[in-house]
Write an enzyme that holds these catalytic residues in place. Sequence first.
Site, PDB file in Angstrom:
ATOM      1  CG  HIS A 122       8.485  -1.498 -17.616  1.00  0.00           C
ATOM      2  ND1 HIS A 122       8.722  -0.811 -18.786  1.00  0.00           N
ATOM      3  CD2 HIS A 122       9.604  -1.363 -16.873  1.00  0.00           C
ATOM      4  CE1 HIS A 122       9.940  -0.292 -18.755  1.00  0.00           C
ATOM      5  NE2 HIS A 122      10.496  -0.615 -17.603  1.00  0.00           N
ATOM      6  CB  THR A 174       2.511  -3.747  -1.534  1.00  0.00           C
ATOM      7  OG1 THR A 174       1.753  -4.316  -0.458  1.00  0.00           O
ATOM      8  CG2 THR A 174       3.637  -4.697  -1.914  1.00  0.00           C
ATOM      9  CE  LYS A 175      -3.043  -3.676   0.300  1.00  0.00           C
ATOM     10  NZ  LYS A 175      -4.148  -4.411   0.973  1.00  0.00           N
ATOM     11  CE  LYS A 192       5.902  -4.152  19.828  1.00  0.00           C
ATOM     12  NZ  LYS A 192       7.100  -3.957  20.663  1.00  0.00           N
TER      13      LYS A 192
END
Length: 206
Positions: A122, A174-175, A192
């Site tokens: 949102h 988040t990435k 790793k």
Amino acid sequence: MSIISKIKSNPKLKKMALAFLIPSNEHRPRLWVRIFLNPFKHKRGKRSIIRRRTRLDVFPFNEFELGERSVIEDFSTINNGVGNVIIGNRTIVGISNVIIGPVLIGNNVMLAQNIVISGLNHGYEDITLSPSLQKVICKQITICDDVWIGANSVITAGVTIGKHCIVGAGSVVTKNIPEFSIAVGNPAKVIKQYNVVSKKWEKTCF
């Protein structure tokens, strides 16, 4: 222009159609939609299983697909209200997972327990409005083949997790994570990667 396109492009028609499909103040389809529309609209592969206590908040105006021999365990929630949810073959959606589209999950994926995968956000920028009343922002999540995601992890909107990745329990992704990687933590970082030359999993510097 198709009938669905006309409805989506006309705010008044769209509001009427949504009221016809969704009860007021709820986020799941009406009973008649679940019984008479969804079975004909959505695709399920052979020998796929959706446990009885799964909450399927799936609507006919977006896609929901479950591949062959895939399983959605009890207490999970699947919601395609703001984007398609496509799940590949031989994939396990563990107990109490929440999947909100748009989400594409590949083949042979293992999702442990209590994972949240949400392509929905949102807006919050307008301080005169509650975030609950601001514009919905959707970004595709892609989880490629052979991925294993540990319990209590969160996969945020717009993320791609590459082939044969492992995400440690409790991680917040988040990435994007490149293929053949192990990622852990909040926010998740790659610790790793598989080296195709040495044919070994090697630690990375971060």
